[in-house]
Design a protein around this motif. Sequence first.
Motif, mmCIF file in Angstrom:
data_model
loop_
_atom_site.group_PDB
_atom_site.id
_atom_site.type_symbol
_atom_site.label_atom_id
_atom_site.label_comp_id
_atom_site.label_asym_id
_atom_site.label_seq_id
_atom_site.Cartn_x
_atom_site.Cartn_y
_atom_site.Cartn_z
ATOM 1 N N HIS A 151 0.829 -1.214 0.000
ATOM 2 C CA HIS A 151 0.000 0.000 0.000
ATOM 3 C C HIS A 151 0.861 1.260 0.000
ATOM 4 O O HIS A 151 0.374 2.332 -0.314
ATOM 5 C CB HIS A 151 -0.967 0.009 1.204
ATOM 6 N N VAL A 154 3.159 4.125 -4.733
ATOM 7 C CA VAL A 154 2.262 5.092 -5.371
ATOM 8 C C VAL A 154 2.732 5.400 -6.792
ATOM 9 O O VAL A 154 3.838 5.040 -7.181
ATOM 10 C CB VAL A 154 2.180 6.395 -4.542
ATOM 11 N N THR A 159 0.182 9.969 -6.187
ATOM 12 C CA THR A 159 -1.182 9.570 -5.850
ATOM 13 C C THR A 159 -1.291 8.050 -5.755
ATOM 14 O O THR A 159 -0.573 7.326 -6.448
ATOM 15 C CB THR A 159 -2.194 10.085 -6.894
ATOM 16 N N PRO A 160 -2.199 7.580 -4.913
ATOM 17 C CA PRO A 160 -2.396 6.128 -4.821
ATOM 18 C C PRO A 160 -2.984 5.592 -6.122
ATOM 19 O O PRO A 160 -3.782 6.256 -6.774
ATOM 20 C CB PRO A 160 -3.417 5.963 -3.685
ATOM 21 N N GLU A 168 -9.800 2.571 -1.860
ATOM 22 C CA GLU A 168 -10.243 3.290 -0.655
ATOM 23 C C GLU A 168 -9.514 2.778 0.575
ATOM 24 O O GLU A 168 -9.159 3.562 1.457
ATOM 25 C CB GLU A 168 -11.763 3.197 -0.482
ATOM 26 N N LYS A 170 -6.508 1.506 0.519
ATOM 27 C CA LYS A 170 -5.140 2.004 0.375
ATOM 28 C C LYS A 170 -5.058 3.446 0.876
ATOM 29 O O LYS A 170 -4.155 3.792 1.640
ATOM 30 C CB LYS A 170 -4.690 1.911 -1.092
ATOM 31 N N ARG A 171 -6.003 4.271 0.461
ATOM 32 C CA ARG A 171 -6.022 5.670 0.916
ATOM 33 C C ARG A 171 -6.148 5.747 2.434
ATOM 34 O O ARG A 171 -5.469 6.539 3.084
ATOM 35 C CB ARG A 171 -7.168 6.428 0.261
ATOM 36 N N ASP A 175 -3.408 7.436 4.764
ATOM 37 C CA ASP A 175 -3.805 8.584 5.585
ATOM 38 C C ASP A 175 -3.495 8.340 7.056
ATOM 39 O O ASP A 175 -2.979 9.215 7.750
ATOM 40 C CB ASP A 175 -5.296 8.895 5.420
#
Length: 180
Positions: A151, A154, A159-160, A168, A170-171, A175
């Motif tokens: 994960h 990038v 950006t992922p 989602e 991964k984000r 985060d």
Amino acid sequence: MNPMQTQVTASTAHDTITYATGQSAIGHILAARSPFGVCAILIGSDADALKQDLASYFPGTALAEGEAALRDDLAAIARFIETPAAGLDLPLDMRHGTPFQQRVWEVLRTIPCGATITYTALARRLGQPNGARAVAIACAANAIALGIPCHRVVRADGTPSGYRWGIERKRALLDKEAAI
């Protein structure tokens, strides 16, 4: 028992993977162990689908449900998702990949929590400057989510991009790690 029966029994024991499912902040999780360590951490929305996914990763291998045996692993994984700074210190069994995939996975394990790397930079680090696509394929083949932190890879613009377990998720993982 004759020597041949002993050999078959020993072989069967090494071909058995014990697994259990649980819940986490990002969905269902499945942890699986071979006699050599954690060989799968799968994430998804449906526990039954995760079991089918596990079977597809290890065809011909006996799968045995073992919630009690994996309770600590599931707790460690859920804790890592909530508090990535705690780390995820589990013995991993990464034998189920090609030599190149294993090299990618080893480098991924050196990426610190909260940091990211691009597919191209990872390929360069492996001595394959044109190997970004091969790195992406190795990431997609990873059955040990979080333990092998794909994960953290990038796009070149930061950006992922695609993630086997869903963009989602991964984000959310990135985060949470960035907040450390």
